[in-house]
Write an enzyme that holds these catalytic residues in place. Structure first.
Site, PDB file in Angstrom:
ATOM      1  N   TRP A  53       0.961  -1.273   0.212  1.00  0.00           N
ATOM      2  CA  TRP A  53      -0.034   0.021  -0.168  1.00  0.00           C
ATOM      3  C   TRP A  53       1.126   1.201   0.006  1.00  0.00           C
ATOM      4  O   TRP A  53       1.613   1.438  -0.855  1.00  0.00           O
ATOM      5  CB  TRP A  53      -1.003  -0.166   1.043  1.00  0.00           C
ATOM      6  CG  TRP A  53      -0.897  -0.078   2.580  1.00  0.00           C
ATOM      7  CD1 TRP A  53      -1.139   0.790   3.426  1.00  0.00           C
ATOM      8  CD2 TRP A  53      -0.257  -1.297   3.380  1.00  0.00           C
ATOM      9  NE1 TRP A  53      -0.676   0.712   4.604  1.00  0.00           N
ATOM     10  CE2 TRP A  53      -0.187  -0.771   4.598  1.00  0.00           C
ATOM     11  CE3 TRP A  53      -0.025  -2.356   3.081  1.00  0.00           C
ATOM     12  CZ2 TRP A  53       0.198  -1.446   5.680  1.00  0.00           C
ATOM     13  CZ3 TRP A  53       0.544  -3.102   4.124  1.00  0.00           C
ATOM     14  CH2 TRP A  53       0.583  -2.665   5.447  1.00  0.00           C
ATOM     15  N   ASP A  54       0.756   2.140   0.863  1.00  0.00           N
ATOM     16  CA  ASP A  54       1.560   3.589   0.693  1.00  0.00           C
ATOM     17  C   ASP A  54       2.861   3.359   0.178  1.00  0.00           C
ATOM     18  O   ASP A  54       3.743   2.612   0.930  1.00  0.00           O
ATOM     19  CB  ASP A  54       1.595   4.121   2.155  1.00  0.00           C
ATOM     20  CG  ASP A  54       0.240   4.423   2.693  1.00  0.00           C
ATOM     21  OD1 ASP A  54      -0.583   3.764   2.388  1.00  0.00           O
ATOM     22  OD2 ASP A  54       0.203   5.232   3.857  1.00  0.00           O
ATOM     23  N   ALA A 123       3.919   5.054   7.097  1.00  0.00           N
ATOM     24  CA  ALA A 123       4.327   5.883   5.949  1.00  0.00           C
ATOM     25  C   ALA A 123       5.489   6.811   6.254  1.00  0.00           C
ATOM     26  O   ALA A 123       5.426   7.562   7.259  1.00  0.00           O
ATOM     27  CB  ALA A 123       3.373   6.518   5.037  1.00  0.00           C
ATOM     28  N   ARG A 202       2.141  11.584  12.020  1.00  0.00           N
ATOM     29  CA  ARG A 202       2.633  10.754  11.204  1.00  0.00           C
ATOM     30  C   ARG A 202       3.175  11.149   9.623  1.00  0.00           C
ATOM     31  O   ARG A 202       2.877  12.435   9.304  1.00  0.00           O
ATOM     32  CB  ARG A 202       1.814   9.391  11.046  1.00  0.00           C
ATOM     33  CG  ARG A 202       0.557   9.722  10.491  1.00  0.00           C
ATOM     34  CD  ARG A 202      -0.151   8.268  10.469  1.00  0.00           C
ATOM     35  NE  ARG A 202      -1.364   8.289   9.958  1.00  0.00           N
ATOM     36  CZ  ARG A 202      -2.718   8.287  10.602  1.00  0.00           C
ATOM     37  NH1 ARG A 202      -2.637   8.228  11.736  1.00  0.00           N
ATOM     38  NH2 ARG A 202      -3.631   8.129   9.793  1.00  0.00           N
ATOM     39  N   ASP A 203       3.642  10.077   8.882  1.00  0.00           N
ATOM     40  CA  ASP A 203       3.940  10.595   7.441  1.00  0.00           C
ATOM     41  C   ASP A 203       4.880  11.377   7.075  1.00  0.00           C
ATOM     42  O   ASP A 203       4.571  12.487   6.303  1.00  0.00           O
ATOM     43  CB  ASP A 203       2.514  10.770   6.681  1.00  0.00           C
ATOM     44  CG  ASP A 203       1.729   9.405   7.114  1.00  0.00           C
ATOM     45  OD1 ASP A 203       1.913   8.488   7.789  1.00  0.00           O
ATOM     46  OD2 ASP A 203       0.551   9.432   6.345  1.00  0.00           O
ATOM     47  N   GLU A 275      -3.493  13.380   4.919  1.00  0.00           N
ATOM     48  CA  GLU A 275      -2.674  12.007   5.172  1.00  0.00           C
ATOM     49  C   GLU A 275      -1.591  12.368   4.092  1.00  0.00           C
ATOM     50  O   GLU A 275      -1.739  12.780   2.762  1.00  0.00           O
ATOM     51  CB  GLU A 275      -3.254  10.885   4.702  1.00  0.00           C
ATOM     52  CG  GLU A 275      -4.706  10.554   5.594  1.00  0.00           C
ATOM     53  CD  GLU A 275      -4.688   9.306   6.101  1.00  0.00           C
ATOM     54  OE1 GLU A 275      -3.709   8.688   7.123  1.00  0.00           O
ATOM     55  OE2 GLU A 275      -5.474   8.331   5.719  1.00  0.00           O
TER      56      GLU A 275
HETATM   57  C1  FRU Z   1      -2.656   6.095   4.683  1.00  0.00           C
HETATM   58  C2  FRU Z   1      -2.124   5.807   6.122  1.00  0.00           C
HETATM   59  C3  FRU Z   1      -0.983   6.533   6.547  1.00  0.00           C
HETATM   60  C4  FRU Z   1      -0.274   5.571   7.566  1.00  0.00           C
HETATM   61  C5  FRU Z   1      -0.631   4.252   6.719  1.00  0.00           C
HETATM   62  C6  FRU Z   1      -0.734   3.309   7.766  1.00  0.00           C
HETATM   63  O1  FRU Z   1      -2.777   5.204   3.844  1.00  0.00           O
HETATM   64  O2  FRU Z   1      -3.310   6.054   6.957  1.00  0.00           O
HETATM   65  O3  FRU Z   1      -1.288   7.772   6.986  1.00  0.00           O
HETATM   66  O4  FRU Z   1       1.110   5.872   7.706  1.00  0.00           O
HETATM   67  O5  FRU Z   1      -1.859   4.324   6.037  1.00  0.00           O
HETATM   68  O6  FRU Z   1      -0.886   1.962   7.218  1.00  0.00           O
END
Ligand code: FRU
Length: 445
Positions: A53-54, A123, A202-203, A275
């Site tokens: 995913w991310d 992420a 985060r991120d 996000e």
């Molecule tokens: C977006 C998210 C990010 C986070 C991740 C966790 O897809 O919510 O903000 O880092 O997924 O899986």
């Protein structure tokens, strides 16, 4: 709880942050230019053994993609593909993938075998500087915890080195991990202060401002809104939606040395989760993008799982929402969760957008109903690989989805995509004029 707020209600914590207002967000609508084409499963996933995913790319300081002896690298959150997709956030680990042509990607394995902070890693972003890889990530939960928690702090690992040969590329440590940013409870809400849904800190996203050469980390946060404050006309329910795009600055340019600064933008009374914030500088303007969900908009605002964006003349703003509302890419109404976690990046005169292939053959208004499907169906309907790359036309405050490339096709800097923009595009009248100057060599008009 008010006692969690050091300076009490009414304190100006936002500095000069831009706001995404309810009035702007209430204009969100699906339009021809913002709805992505329906996504079908690819013939082959990038790595069938894991959910992907991310995703983010290994980039140079100036934001361009690092190319090491012809190889490029992306990083993704991953989990074993046997796992129910809804559980993947609880066990996420970061893996890397590499390619020469940007079409077929080879799995490189887990980035950290040991030592990463948190109980799992979410992420981030990755910098290649002077032959060293710096990986910024979210350390989620507490190392070794028995019961899963959702605490978050921003961490980094430095010391990665890349080796290449004719066959491929490997990324090895030893990595040194450190915790680099925690919320201050003044400009950025702490978990204890949070009173709404899904707390965020985060991120991290590395960004060097070409105008000043200064070094920044953007991140997803929340603006503290104490109970009893007059935000959102004093409406305590709307006050729970307080997403922000945070930023930290490196006083020295050293990519390990960070100080919190006031947020760039927030969405108090509008949306809880902004996000994976990131910036693309295009035509001298700063395009600030985030992903967000339908269910994280405050009551009374109907949004979509989509990519949202804002534009300004400088990094600090003021930011204006793109397309008047902020919506840049929405999933189609009959596949409202087909993609998520969009990442825009420059390719020559265009902006391209990567994302991951999320749930397909699913048109319920909420993802909550996924859990009611039999487990094999939950697995079958989860894409778990990269989505088709979107080509976005961007002209001032307007954007338009132009086309898509194959799943996970990330063109090299040298790669010509179909279609040519004439040099005098700027002289074309308005947006329609710009579109009219496009010539598809396979289908010349
Ligand atoms: C977006 C998210 C990010 C986070 C991740 C966790 O897809 O919510 O903000 O880092 O997924 O899986």
């Amino acid at each position: 709880m008010c006692s969690e707020f050091p300076e009490g209600p009414g304190v100006d914590v936002r500095g000069e942050a831009s706001a995404w207002t309810r009035e702007q967000a209430e204009r969100v609508r699906r339009t021809d230019g913002t709805v992505a084409p329906i996504i079908y499963p690819p013939e082959r996933k990038i790595d069938p053994s894991v959910h992907i995913w991310d995703t983010w790319f290994l980039r140079n300081r100036d934001g361009s993609m690092a190319q090491i002896d012809g190889w490029r690298v992306f990083f993704s959150l991953t989990a074993p593909s046997e796992l129910l997709p809804g559980k993947r956030h609880d066990v996420a680990t970061i893996r890397y993938f590499y390619s020469r042509d940007g079409k077929s990607w080879q799995p490189g394995g887990r980035v950290f075998d040991v030592g990463a902070l948190g109980s799992r890693q979410w992420a981030g972003s990755a910098l290649y500087d002077d032959g060293t890889v710096y990986l910024y990530y979210t350390a989620a939960g507490e190392a070794g915890e028995e019961h899963l928690t959702y605490s978050q702090r921003i961490a980094m690992a430095e010391g990665g080195t890349v080796r290449t040969d004719g066959e491929g590329l490997s990324l090895d440590g030893p990595w040194t991990h450190s915790r680099i940013l925690d919320p201050d409870g003044i400009r950025y809400e702490t978990e204890a202060q949070s009173r709404g849904m899904i707390y965020t800190f985060r991120d991290p996203w590395f960004f060097e401002d070409p105008a000043t050469g200064e070094t920044y980390l953007l991140f997803e946060g929340n603006t503290p809104v104490p109970e009893g404050s007059d935000a959102c006309g004093g409406d305590p329910v709307q006050q729970e939606f307080n997403g922000s795009i945070g930023i930290a600055r490196s006083p020295t340019g050293d990519p390990t040395d960070w100080e919190l600064a006031p947020p760039l933008l927030d969405a108090v009374c509008v949306n809880q989760e902004l996000e994976r914030p990131h910036v693309v500088v295009h035509d001298g303007r700063y395009y600030l993008f985030v992903s967000s969900h339908r269910h994280t908009f405050a009551p009374g605002i109907e949004g979509f799982d989509g990519l949202y964006g804002f534009v300004a003349d400088s990094l600090r703003g003021d930011y204006r929402p793109l397309n008047d509302s902020g919506l840049v890419v929405a999933n189609p109404a009959n596949a409202p969760f087909q993609a998520y976690s969009w990442l825009a990046f420059g390719h020559r005169e265009e902006i391209l957008v990567n994302s991951f292939f999320n749930y397909y053959e699913y048109d319920r208004p909420s993802l909550d109903d996924i859990a009611a499907l039999p487990e094999p169906e939950q697995l079958r309907r989860f894409g778990g690989t990269l989505a088709p790359t979107i080509r976005l036309d961007v002209d001032g405050d307007r954007t338009r989805i132009r086309d898509t490339l194959a799943h996970g096709h990330i063109p090299t800097a040298e790669e010509d995509l179909p279609g040519i923009w004439f040099e005098d595009r700027e002289t074309a009248a308005g947006y329609g004029g710009a579109t009219a100057s496009y010539v598809d060599p396979e289908n010349p008009r």
